[in-house]
Design a protein around this motif. Structure first.
Motif, short mmCIF file in Angstrom:
data_model
loop_
_atom_site.label_atom_id
_atom_site.label_comp_id
_atom_site.label_asym_id
_atom_site.label_seq_id
_atom_site.Cartn_x
_atom_site.Cartn_y
_atom_site.Cartn_z
N ASP A 47 123.85 124.54 -8.56
CA ASP A 47 122.82 124.22 -7.57
C ASP A 47 121.56 125.04 -7.85
O ASP A 47 120.81 125.39 -6.93
CB ASP A 47 123.33 124.48 -6.14
CG ASP A 47 122.74 123.53 -5.11
OD1 ASP A 47 121.89 122.70 -5.49
OD2 ASP A 47 123.12 123.63 -3.93
N HIS A 69 125.08 120.64 -11.79
CA HIS A 69 124.32 120.56 -10.54
C HIS A 69 123.12 121.50 -10.59
O HIS A 69 123.26 122.70 -10.39
CB HIS A 69 125.22 120.91 -9.35
CG HIS A 69 124.61 120.64 -8.01
ND1 HIS A 69 125.35 120.27 -6.91
CD2 HIS A 69 123.32 120.70 -7.57
CE1 HIS A 69 124.56 120.11 -5.87
NE2 HIS A 69 123.31 120.37 -6.24
N HIS A 114 118.55 121.63 -9.78
CA HIS A 114 117.34 121.00 -9.25
C HIS A 114 116.17 121.56 -10.05
O HIS A 114 115.66 122.63 -9.74
CB HIS A 114 117.16 121.30 -7.76
CG HIS A 114 118.28 120.79 -6.92
ND1 HIS A 114 118.32 119.49 -6.48
CD2 HIS A 114 119.40 121.37 -6.46
CE1 HIS A 114 119.43 119.30 -5.76
NE2 HIS A 114 120.10 120.44 -5.75
N LYS A 117 122.88 110.74 -6.36
CA LYS A 117 123.33 111.83 -5.50
C LYS A 117 123.25 111.33 -4.07
O LYS A 117 122.20 110.85 -3.63
CB LYS A 117 122.39 113.03 -5.68
CG LYS A 117 122.38 114.07 -4.54
CD LYS A 117 123.45 115.11 -4.69
CE LYS A 117 123.27 116.28 -3.72
NZ LYS A 117 122.19 117.19 -4.09
ZN LIG Z 1 121.94 120.73 -4.84
#
Ligand SMILES: [Zn+2]
Length: 397
Positions: free
Chosen positions: A313, A72, A74, A183
């Motif tokens: 994340d 996970h 970005h 997602k």
């Molecule tokens: Zn995320």
């Protein structure tokens, strides 16, 4: 660097090796890399005759293990204090940020990542450029824009869709863009004002349609879900992984076990929101109830035997790229066995991402290898000390 010329064969020698499956360490190990693949793994004393004459590299004090997997990230986001306003406005700048952030993963020994939300096709494009040898970085499994409801979480990293038909269309639009997974934002989020993180954003009918369409096209689905209602709905729909899952109840844990879905707790995201000095106080306030429930939820899941993977994340506030090792440290601090932690960040993550030939050290697997200083099975912080990184048999650090 070119993608076409295979690297020279090499035998790595180290005092111990963890193969990623969760098995105990193999002492005095040898790992024979033959081009982009692993030719042989075993005790150094039993190295096959075919490896004679191959160059060797000794890694004293180190443990060999598979390249790490962060499920996970970005890549377009660079860990600024406010996710929404810190993402660059132009696609060109976002793509360049993704290139730089991808390299940070590789430097830390992360050779496989899943990108779960970009504004457009930035992470897809960077993944293709890495594959072609144009830039350096881990293998990227990219979702494209996250699918989110009108008024839902991270619309700036997403594609807004409501109702079963629009959700099917959103999956197809991402598929057309080159996404290899989907997602879906199944509850509110900490970093978006408005819908409460505990409240589900889609109905069961909507989630069922999205997952059905994605799986029909061969795309796995990751669901952002914080509250237990959203977690359960996502699992009932058949998602492949739940991200965050800060509130888990008996029903949601039972659904994890029934479906075999993976749990990516993303402790890093919560820890950096709470600890980060630059993170705005409204975000900390929104995170607090979820933060309190997080560790008990994780412990209940581990105790029940839910399949754990490691996702950071990365890109969210103060949550820098290339720190999945710290995610494992946090999971172990919360009670996960260190060998299970290594398995989560290698074999289990790679398998979730449809890359079973990565994340394990065995003959025939891709030669993505990390050497760390120390023994992670005794002191898991060793994962934070990369000594050498090999990608497809080539030393990249
Ligand atoms: Zn995320």
């Amino acid at each position: 660097m070119t993608a076409s010329s295979p690297p020279d064969p090499l035998v790595l020698l180290a005092p111990r090796l963890l193969d990623g499956t969760g098995a105990a360490a193999l002492p005095d190990a040898a790992l024979w890399l033959d081009g982009a693949r692993i030719a042989w793994v075993g005790p150094a004393a039993e190295l096959p005759p075919g490896a004679r004459g191959v160059a060797t590299a000794e890694l004293p004090g180190c443990t060999l293990l598979p390249g790490l997997v962060d499920v996970h990230v970005h890549l377009v986001a660079s860990a600024g204090p406010d996710l929404a306003s810190d993402i660059p406005r132009s696609e060109a700048e976002r793509t360049l940020a993704a290139v730089a952030n991808a390299r940070r993963h590789l430097d830390a020994g992360v050779t496989l990542v899943r990108d779960l939300g970009a504004t457009a096709a930035e992470a897809i494009a960077v993944g293709r450029a890495i594959e072609a040898g144009v830039v350096e970085g881990p293998r990227v499994i990219a979702a494209g824009p996250a699918v989110t409801m009108t008024g839902g979480h991270i619309s700036y990293l997403g594609r807004v869709a409501d109702g079963p038909e629009q959700l099917r269309a959103a999956v197809r639009a991402n598929f057309a863009m080159g996404a290899v997974c989907i997602k879906v934002v199944a509850t509110g989020g900490v970093l978006t004002k408005g819908l409460d993180p505990r409240v589900a954003s889609y109905t069961q009918t909507e989630l069922d349609a999205l997952v059905d369409e994605a799986h029909r096209l061969g795309l796995q689905v990751a669901a952002h879900a914080i509250g237990e209602g959203g977690v359960a709905a996502a699992l009932r729909a058949g998602v492949d992984s739940v991200e965050h899952g800060m509130f888990l109840d008996d029903e949601s844990i039972e659904l994890f076990l029934e479906t075999g879905a993976r749990y990516s707790a993303t402790f890093s995201a919560r820890e950096w929101i709470m600890r980060g000095e630059t993170v705005p106080s409204w975000a900390k306030e929104r995170a607090r109830p979820a933060a309190e429930a997080h560790v008990p939820s994780f412990q209940a899941a581990v105790k029940a035997g839910v399949r754990i993977v490691a996702g950071t994340d990365a890109g969210t506030p103060e949550n820098h790229h290339g720190r999945v090792a710290h995610e494992v440290v946090s999971m172990v601090e919360a009670g996960l066995d260190p060998l299970a932690g290594v398995r989560a960040v290698t074999a289990e993550g790679a398998d979730l991402l449809g890359e079973p030939d990565r994340g394990v050290l065995r003959a025939g697997a891709v030669a993505d290898v990390l050497a760390v200083d120390g023994d992670p099975s005794r002191d898991v912080t060793a994962l934070t000390r990369p000594a050498a990184v090999f990608q497809s048999g080539r030393r990249v650090r």
